[in-house]
Structure formats: C-alpha cells, structure tokens
Design a protein around this motif. Structure first.
Motif, short mmCIF file in Angstrom:
data_model
loop_
_atom_site.label_atom_id
_atom_site.label_comp_id
_atom_site.label_asym_id
_atom_site.label_seq_id
_atom_site.Cartn_x
_atom_site.Cartn_y
_atom_site.Cartn_z
N ALA A 69 34.48 -86.71 -36.50
CA ALA A 69 35.54 -86.25 -37.14
C ALA A 69 35.97 -87.26 -37.07
O ALA A 69 36.89 -87.40 -37.27
CB ALA A 69 36.02 -84.72 -37.93
N GLU A 70 36.97 -86.84 -35.46
CA GLU A 70 37.62 -87.78 -35.08
C GLU A 70 37.13 -89.28 -34.68
O GLU A 70 38.03 -90.21 -34.85
CB GLU A 70 37.19 -87.65 -33.55
CG GLU A 70 38.54 -86.82 -32.86
CD GLU A 70 38.41 -86.15 -31.11
OE1 GLU A 70 39.44 -85.89 -30.52
OE2 GLU A 70 37.68 -86.30 -30.92
N ILE A 71 35.99 -89.74 -34.70
CA ILE A 71 35.33 -90.73 -34.73
C ILE A 71 35.85 -91.55 -35.70
O ILE A 71 36.19 -92.86 -36.10
CB ILE A 71 33.85 -91.00 -34.02
CG1 ILE A 71 34.21 -90.93 -32.15
CG2 ILE A 71 33.33 -91.94 -34.14
CD1 ILE A 71 32.65 -91.00 -31.87
N ALA A 72 35.30 -90.89 -36.59
CA ALA A 72 35.31 -90.85 -38.34
C ALA A 72 36.91 -91.61 -38.72
O ALA A 72 36.82 -92.70 -39.58
CB ALA A 72 35.35 -90.08 -39.10
N VAL A 73 37.60 -90.21 -38.30
CA VAL A 73 38.90 -91.44 -39.25
C VAL A 73 39.80 -92.21 -38.08
O VAL A 73 40.32 -93.13 -38.20
CB VAL A 73 40.42 -90.15 -39.10
CG1 VAL A 73 39.62 -88.73 -39.54
CG2 VAL A 73 40.56 -89.40 -37.48
N ARG A 74 38.87 -92.50 -36.93
CA ARG A 74 39.82 -93.65 -35.87
C ARG A 74 39.00 -94.41 -36.64
O ARG A 74 39.39 -95.92 -36.95
CB ARG A 74 39.13 -93.62 -34.71
CG ARG A 74 39.63 -94.61 -34.12
CD ARG A 74 39.60 -94.50 -32.38
NE ARG A 74 40.15 -93.70 -32.37
CZ ARG A 74 40.72 -92.97 -30.67
NH1 ARG A 74 39.66 -92.69 -29.87
NH2 ARG A 74 41.93 -92.77 -30.14
N LEU A 75 37.08 -94.81 -37.35
CA LEU A 75 37.07 -96.27 -37.87
C LEU A 75 37.95 -96.05 -39.19
O LEU A 75 37.98 -97.35 -39.47
CB LEU A 75 35.82 -95.82 -37.83
CG LEU A 75 34.81 -95.79 -37.35
CD1 LEU A 75 33.34 -95.46 -37.19
CD2 LEU A 75 34.83 -97.59 -36.19
N ALA A 76 38.04 -95.30 -40.12
CA ALA A 76 38.71 -95.49 -41.35
C ALA A 76 40.21 -96.32 -40.97
O ALA A 76 40.90 -97.33 -41.70
CB ALA A 76 39.10 -94.17 -41.86
N GLY A 77 40.78 -96.34 -38.97
CA GLY A 77 42.05 -96.42 -39.19
C GLY A 77 43.03 -95.44 -39.36
O GLY A 77 43.80 -95.43 -39.67
N THR A 78 42.92 -93.71 -39.93
CA THR A 78 43.89 -93.35 -40.27
C THR A 78 44.25 -91.90 -38.75
O THR A 78 44.81 -90.95 -39.47
CB THR A 78 43.20 -92.86 -41.13
OG1 THR A 78 41.60 -91.89 -40.80
CG2 THR A 78 43.08 -93.71 -42.47
N GLU A 79 43.68 -92.75 -37.05
CA GLU A 79 43.39 -91.04 -36.25
C GLU A 79 45.45 -91.36 -36.09
O GLU A 79 45.59 -89.78 -35.78
CB GLU A 79 43.43 -91.82 -35.55
CG GLU A 79 43.88 -93.47 -34.32
CD GLU A 79 43.14 -94.42 -34.93
OE1 GLU A 79 43.51 -95.60 -34.21
OE2 GLU A 79 42.99 -94.88 -36.05
N THR A 80 46.44 -91.51 -37.18
CA THR A 80 47.29 -90.77 -36.15
C THR A 80 48.18 -90.29 -37.74
O THR A 80 49.04 -90.16 -37.51
CB THR A 80 48.65 -92.44 -36.37
OG1 THR A 80 48.72 -93.74 -36.96
CG2 THR A 80 47.92 -93.03 -34.40
N ALA A 81 47.61 -90.26 -38.82
CA ALA A 81 47.78 -89.59 -39.69
C ALA A 81 48.06 -88.24 -39.95
O ALA A 81 46.65 -87.66 -38.59
CB ALA A 81 47.39 -90.37 -41.33
N SER A 82 49.00 -87.36 -40.22
CA SER A 82 48.89 -86.34 -40.57
C SER A 82 47.70 -85.87 -40.95
O SER A 82 48.00 -85.62 -42.50
CB SER A 82 50.33 -85.61 -40.60
OG SER A 82 50.26 -84.09 -39.86
N GLY A 83 46.92 -84.87 -40.79
CA GLY A 83 45.87 -84.02 -41.45
C GLY A 83 46.31 -82.57 -41.95
O GLY A 83 46.64 -82.22 -41.36
N GLU A 84 46.53 -82.27 -43.13
CA GLU A 84 46.85 -80.63 -43.50
C GLU A 84 45.62 -80.25 -43.08
O GLU A 84 44.91 -80.59 -43.92
CB GLU A 84 47.86 -81.43 -45.12
CG GLU A 84 49.59 -81.40 -44.77
CD GLU A 84 50.12 -81.23 -46.22
OE1 GLU A 84 50.00 -80.41 -46.53
OE2 GLU A 84 50.78 -82.22 -46.83
N SER A 85 46.03 -78.90 -43.27
CA SER A 85 44.83 -77.74 -43.43
C SER A 85 44.23 -77.62 -44.52
O SER A 85 44.91 -77.64 -46.03
CB SER A 85 45.51 -76.09 -43.07
OG SER A 85 43.93 -75.82 -43.02
#
Length: 191
Positions: A69-85
C-alpha cells in the motif's frame, strides 16, 4: 646445443602462455563474481527513487500488504495526502502504514476482506501485487476486459512485458518485487 636451447625457450614460452591465460581467466571470473547482481542494481534504483529506505529489507523477506500500500500510493504520487480511515478493524493509528493503507483503499488500488479487515501484515501474493501495479498504471480497464482478477491482470501484465524473467513464487519476496517494481516504473502510465 642449439636444439636444447630452442627447446628450453619453447617450454618456457608455453609455460608463460599457460600461466598468463590462467591468470586472465581467473581475473575475469573474479570480476564477474564481484559485479553487482541484477537484484542489487534494482535495489539501488529503488533506493535512489525513494521506494526503499536505508533499512533495505533482505532479498528473501516477503512483501506485506501494508508495504505494498505504501509503495502503491508513492507510485501514484499521493503519498503526502491524508487518507481518512475507511474503517478496517485492524488498521488503527498504531499501524505505521495506516495512512497509506487508507489512501490505497480510497483510490481503489487495494481493498480489504469481507470480514472488515485489511490484514496489513499478511504476505502479498504475486497476483495481488500485479493487480495493484496495473491499477496504479491505469491498465486495470484492459485487465477487467480480459477476465478480471487474477487471470485478466496477469494476462495484461504479460502483454506489457512485466512478467518477463520473474520468478512467480508465493509469497512474493523482495528480490522478485524489486525487479517487478523497476519494470513498472519504466512502463508508460495510461491516463
């Protein structure tokens, strides 16, 4: 006397040739042995791009769903966004990758199980990793047209050349995943 002298020189010449060729062969073998492996080169690439940190996992370590999941959101360019539960029972604030897991779920890159869990520490299977990577790249539409999960995703990945040379072991280990991830990074993204 001249014949003895010629024979001696010939023997010395042959010995020198044999020893020098042996030395060249052993030097070439040592150079090949000390050359970085493909896995080491892949790790270096991933480290330079920020996909692995200074605590590089062992090649034999399995990939967890949380790490994927960490790598996927980094690949998608959204690793700094805040994901709500999204309400996974086993993804609390105590899970270091909770934000990435929630982002991956919100983006439709990954999902949980019917029992309401995500199972962050569970090992990733090869088809799961392929599905997530194709979701990030935008090829999921083609994968669903080819039959969906898992065969449609594996077929689409094969058509993109993402499966070439990979050892499809279960569970997925870092050495295979590193090769897959480098291939994914070099695959055009569909818009």
């Amino acid at each position: 006397m001249m014949n003895v002298w010629k024979k001696t020189i010939s023997v010395i010449t042959v010995c020198l040739m044999v020893f020098s060729s042996t030395a060249l062969l052993s030097t070439a073998a040592m150079a090949e042995e000390n050359a970085p492996s493909e896995v080491a080169i892949n790790y270096q690439t991933l480290w330079e791009l920020g996909f692995v940190d200074s605590e590089v996992p062992s090649y034999d370590d399995v990939i967890s769903r949380a790490r994927l999941a960490e790598i996927a959101v980094r690949l998608a360019g959204t690793e700094t966004a805040s994901g709500e539960s999204v309400g996974f029972r086993d993804v609390t604030a105590a899970v270091p990758e909770a934000n990435s897991i929630n982002l991956a779920a919100q983006m439709g890159l990954m999902s949980g199980y019917t029992d309401g869990t995500f199972r962050p520490n569970e090992a990733v299977t090869y088809p799961q990793a392929i599905k997530v990577m194709l979701m990030v790249l935008g090829y999921h539409v083609y994968a669903y047209q080819r039959g969906g999960y898992p065969n449609g995703f594996l077929s689409t990945a094969s058509g993109l050349g993402l499966l070439t040379g990979l050892d499809m072991v279960e569970p997925l280990t870092w050495d295979t995943f590193a090769e897959l991830l480098v291939d994914v990074i070099n695959t055009p993204v569909l818009k």
